[in-house]
Design a protein around this motif. Structure first.
Motif, PDB file in Angstrom:
ATOM      1  N   ALA A 100       0.830  -1.203   0.000  1.00  0.00           N
ATOM      2  CA  ALA A 100       0.000   0.000   0.000  1.00  0.00           C
ATOM      3  C   ALA A 100       0.866   1.256   0.000  1.00  0.00           C
ATOM      4  O   ALA A 100       0.556   2.247  -0.678  1.00  0.00           O
ATOM      5  CB  ALA A 100      -0.938   0.002   1.213  1.00  0.00           C
ATOM      6  N   LEU A 101       1.958   1.233   0.754  1.00  0.00           N
ATOM      7  CA  LEU A 101       2.871   2.382   0.794  1.00  0.00           C
ATOM      8  C   LEU A 101       3.490   2.624  -0.577  1.00  0.00           C
ATOM      9  O   LEU A 101       3.586   3.766  -1.040  1.00  0.00           O
ATOM     10  CB  LEU A 101       3.957   2.149   1.844  1.00  0.00           C
ATOM     11  N   VAL A 102       3.909   1.553  -1.233  1.00  0.00           N
ATOM     12  CA  VAL A 102       4.489   1.687  -2.577  1.00  0.00           C
ATOM     13  C   VAL A 102       3.431   2.190  -3.563  1.00  0.00           C
ATOM     14  O   VAL A 102       3.689   3.080  -4.391  1.00  0.00           O
ATOM     15  CB  VAL A 102       5.076   0.339  -3.039  1.00  0.00           C
ATOM     16  N   ALA A 103       2.224   1.636  -3.466  1.00  0.00           N
ATOM     17  CA  ALA A 103       1.144   2.024  -4.378  1.00  0.00           C
ATOM     18  C   ALA A 103       0.783   3.493  -4.217  1.00  0.00           C
ATOM     19  O   ALA A 103       0.565   4.207  -5.202  1.00  0.00           O
ATOM     20  CB  ALA A 103      -0.081   1.137  -4.134  1.00  0.00           C
ATOM     21  N   GLU A 104       0.719   3.945  -2.965  1.00  0.00           N
ATOM     22  CA  GLU A 104       0.359   5.340  -2.715  1.00  0.00           C
ATOM     23  C   GLU A 104       1.451   6.270  -3.235  1.00  0.00           C
ATOM     24  O   GLU A 104       1.167   7.338  -3.785  1.00  0.00           O
ATOM     25  CB  GLU A 104       0.125   5.568  -1.222  1.00  0.00           C
ATOM     26  N   ARG A 105       2.715   5.858  -3.069  1.00  0.00           N
ATOM     27  CA  ARG A 105       3.845   6.641  -3.584  1.00  0.00           C
ATOM     28  C   ARG A 105       3.777   6.758  -5.105  1.00  0.00           C
ATOM     29  O   ARG A 105       4.059   7.801  -5.685  1.00  0.00           O
ATOM     30  CB  ARG A 105       5.153   5.965  -3.172  1.00  0.00           C
ATOM     31  N   HIS A 147      -2.822   2.041  -7.833  1.00  0.00           N
ATOM     32  CA  HIS A 147      -3.314   1.150  -6.772  1.00  0.00           C
ATOM     33  C   HIS A 147      -3.797  -0.186  -7.319  1.00  0.00           C
ATOM     34  O   HIS A 147      -4.361  -0.238  -8.408  1.00  0.00           O
ATOM     35  CB  HIS A 147      -4.434   1.848  -6.007  1.00  0.00           C
TER      36      HIS A 147
END
Lengths: 104, 104, 104, 104
Positions: B48-53, B57
């Motif tokens: 989720a952290l990578v996707a948000e960066r 998504h």
């Protein structure tokens, strides 16, 4: 050991105490919508903490701001009091008002 | 603006660089299995952290130790370089060995 | 009710089973370093799930890839078997090899 | 490249827009309290997602329902507009009302 499966009038009575939840495919079902992905993930983490504490885990999916939850107890072959308890916790985490009376 | 949709030989070449991933329903698809719910959640939250960066998504679901991921780019109507990049990140988070050469 | 406080030879014996941990200010103390912020958060969130399951929570801080943990049991006024158990779990989550023998 | 360090009247003006935050040791400082550990972790994960998206990370610690946050920009040697922006996001995640006017 799993709690007994709820059925008939007892299950219907429990469902009435869980606004927003329905019975789909023999599981407690609800779709939650949040402001964005960050809020959806915040819900999922808090729900995961509650689920791990209960040792009772959801079946769930996420697409951006939506989280779809299905609750069932595999060992019991259906919905049990554990699913009802987890459903109530998830509703609280998502911001539903607490019921005025009834079991917390 | 979304990157262009990958197709044909280009898409096939990218898929060969993504072991474990397949094309299902026009999306990059993979099922991950972990030791338990805690590890599955650890994967999802790091992802989720990578996707948000990336502001890109996944569509994904979880049942206890399993996480099923589908990647697509809605604005492009199919798989794009963003999906390939996210797929590579997710594989790394799940513990796949990094490729010896090729784009990081 | 909190487990009894460990002290003296018993505490020293437990510490020898926890490589990387030291006793600082009467608490089990360790600093973990990870590849980056994403991995540090992945550790903290998995640790949070374990802590919530145990109903025993750490004192901890994070700066980017570092997580500093202090474990104590307030009700017992010092380090207890619960802290040792949580320390062992955190070491496992951070990737320490499992001990060949001894309590899991 | 880091934004320039804020100082003097400019920093004071920014602080007035951030109720609950103070300047301690040259960092934007605030303590948040939540209902319990689950809510504190929910805040930290959502904050981590925002921080990773901004590529600007907090210094923070947690003990059960409390989260203490310090914000500074190491490359600039003090508080910058990035810290102010992150502080505003964290306040929003913790439930502070949004300001009626002013920069979002």
């Amino acid at each position: 050991m799993a709690r007994p499966r709820l059925a008939g009038a007892e299950l219907e009575a429990r469902l009435r105490e869980l606004p927003g939840w329905s019975l789909e495919g023999g599981k407690l079902h609800r779709e939650f919508r949040f402001a964005d992905f960050v809020e959806a993930m915040g819900f999922m983490l808090r729900a995961a903490l509650v689920a791990e504490r209960m040792n009772h885990h959801p079946e769930w999916s996420n697409v951006w701001n939506r989280v779809v939850v299905d609750l069932t107890t595999h060992d019991a072959g259906g919905v049990t009091a554990s699913d009802v308890e987890l459903a109530r916790h998830l509703a609280g985490l998502a911001g539903d008002p607490r019921p005025v009376s009834g079991p917390s």
